[in-house]
Scaffold this motif. Structure first.
Motif, short mmCIF file in Angstrom:
data_model
loop_
_atom_site.label_atom_id
_atom_site.label_comp_id
_atom_site.label_asym_id
_atom_site.label_seq_id
_atom_site.Cartn_x
_atom_site.Cartn_y
_atom_site.Cartn_z
N ALA A 155 7.06 -12.93 1.51
CA ALA A 155 6.50 -13.15 2.76
C ALA A 155 5.25 -12.28 3.03
CB ALA A 155 7.19 -13.05 4.00
N LEU A 156 4.36 -13.00 3.56
CA LEU A 156 2.93 -12.40 3.99
C LEU A 156 2.22 -12.60 5.43
CD1 LEU A 156 0.54 -10.56 2.80
CD2 LEU A 156 -0.37 -12.82 2.15
N VAL A 157 2.27 -11.59 5.91
CA VAL A 157 1.70 -11.79 7.56
C VAL A 157 0.07 -11.35 7.38
CG1 VAL A 157 1.47 -10.94 9.91
CG2 VAL A 157 3.93 -11.18 8.58
N VAL A 158 -0.74 -12.24 7.68
CA VAL A 158 -2.13 -12.10 7.60
C VAL A 158 -2.64 -12.13 9.30
CG1 VAL A 158 -4.27 -12.77 6.62
CG2 VAL A 158 -2.16 -13.45 5.40
N THR A 159 -3.53 -11.28 9.57
CA THR A 159 -3.97 -11.13 10.83
C THR A 159 -5.45 -10.71 10.87
OG1 THR A 159 -3.45 -10.41 12.99
CG2 THR A 159 -3.32 -8.99 11.23
N ASN A 160 -6.14 -11.08 12.06
CA ASN A 160 -7.48 -10.76 12.28
C ASN A 160 -7.51 -9.49 13.10
OD1 ASN A 160 -6.71 -12.07 14.61
ND2 ASN A 160 -8.86 -12.35 15.15
N ALA A 161 -6.56 -9.10 13.47
CA ALA A 161 -6.22 -8.13 14.53
C ALA A 161 -6.04 -6.59 13.47
CB ALA A 161 -4.72 -7.91 15.39
N GLU B 93 8.48 0.22 4.17
CA GLU B 93 10.07 0.50 4.28
C GLU B 93 10.81 -0.83 4.09
OE1 GLU B 93 10.60 1.98 8.40
OE2 GLU B 93 9.51 3.88 7.81
N TYR B 94 10.48 -2.00 4.41
CA TYR B 94 11.21 -3.03 4.10
C TYR B 94 11.46 -3.25 2.55
CZ TYR B 94 11.93 -4.66 9.09
OH TYR B 94 12.62 -4.92 10.31
N ARG B 95 10.14 -3.05 2.05
CA ARG B 95 10.13 -3.41 0.63
C ARG B 95 11.00 -2.43 -0.29
NH1 ARG B 95 4.58 -4.02 1.90
NH2 ARG B 95 3.86 -2.17 0.69
N LYS B 96 11.25 -1.09 0.25
CA LYS B 96 11.89 -0.16 -0.43
C LYS B 96 13.33 -0.63 -0.22
CE LYS B 96 8.65 3.89 0.20
NZ LYS B 96 8.50 5.01 0.97
N ALA B 97 13.47 -1.38 0.84
CA ALA B 97 14.77 -2.09 1.11
C ALA B 97 15.19 -3.32 0.20
CB ALA B 97 15.26 -1.89 2.39
N HIS B 98 14.38 -3.39 -0.71
CA HIS B 98 14.14 -4.85 -1.31
C HIS B 98 14.08 -6.08 -0.60
CE1 HIS B 98 15.46 -2.35 -4.77
NE2 HIS B 98 16.35 -1.85 -3.92
N VAL B 99 13.35 -5.80 0.62
CA VAL B 99 13.03 -7.05 1.34
C VAL B 99 11.39 -7.40 1.11
CG1 VAL B 99 12.39 -7.85 3.65
CG2 VAL B 99 14.67 -6.59 3.28
N PRO B 100 11.04 -8.31 0.47
CA PRO B 100 9.70 -8.49 -0.06
C PRO B 100 8.85 -8.87 1.23
CG PRO B 100 11.03 -10.34 -0.70
CD PRO B 100 11.97 -9.49 -0.07
N LEU B 101 7.99 -8.17 1.81
CA LEU B 101 7.33 -8.26 2.96
C LEU B 101 5.87 -7.55 3.05
CD1 LEU B 101 6.64 -9.73 5.86
CD2 LEU B 101 7.99 -7.99 6.73
#
Length: 217
Positions: free
Chosen positions: A163-169, A181-189
């Motif tokens: 998953a990818l979150v894209v923002t103009n903010a 931290e999520y990716r280190k826990a094997h959550v691909p974000l």
């Protein structure tokens, strides 16, 4: 029926110039990113006109923030249309690596929770666009938590998802670190900042990492 969200005969709010007006759904044509919902609008002089709208533009018009200052929905809709084109170019640059190429579509017909979906041979890419009228507003880390909850659900064809979150903010360092931290826990974000006038260096870097992240079916 037009799709899961719009039925023929539905009365809905639609964009009209910089304003929002009432209209009635009368049909639809196309599919995927090319889907258009046909809405009959009263011109106010006894006449009517049938206009095609991307489903996402209609969804933005229904949201509370879309009812704010005149034209508020326009910027968000244009941002997502520009983002879809940029994402498409980046994905198709990688397409030779994948037999069968790339399928990218608006996610609106399946769920309102995710804006775009790219189906690849070995994974799904889920993309959430967050556009704010005030681009100085920092992205909230709760957006990442919502994406993680979605990632943990069963996906189309039981494919693993990234998953990818894209923002103009603004993307605070704390949010970047939260994603790490999520990716280190094997959550691909991943999270990336991108504005329409920017060269999408950060966006392409995050997307490339998401496409190369080791997943298991």
């Amino acid at each position: 029926m037009t799709n899961r969200d719009y039925q023929v005969g539905d009365a809905i709010t639609v964009p009209w110039g910089l304003d929002l007006v009432q209209g009635t759904v009368v049909g639809a044509y196309g599919e995927g990113l090319g889907l258009r919902v046909l809405v009959e609008v009263d011109l106010g002089d006894g006449g009517t006109e049938v206009l095609p709208f991307p489903p996402r533009a209609l969804e933005l018009a229904q949201q509370p923030e879309g009812q704010g200052p005149p034209g508020a929905w326009v910027q968000a809709s244009r941002y997502e249309e520009s983002l879809s084109r940029v994402l498409g170019k980046i994905l198709h640059a990688h397409a030779p690596e994948w037999p069968g190429g790339v399928e990218m579509s608006a996610r609106l017909g399946e769920t309102r929770e995710i804006d775009f979906l790219a189906q690849l041979p070995d994974r799904l890419l889920l993309i959430e666009a967050k556009h704010y009228r005030d681009a100085q507003r920092p992205l909230n880390s709760s957006t990442l938590d919502q994406m993680v909850a979605y990632l943990r659900r069963p996906q189309r064809n039981n494919l693993p998802a990234v998953a990818l979150v894209v923002t103009n903010a603004k993307v605070p360092l704390s949010v970047v670190e939260r994603a790490e931290e999520y990716r280190k826990a094997h959550v691909p974000l991943w999270v990336a900042g991108w504005r329409e006038w920017d060269t999408p260096v950060e966006l392409e870097m995050a997307l490339t990492e998401a496409l190369r992240f080791p997943v298991s079916g």
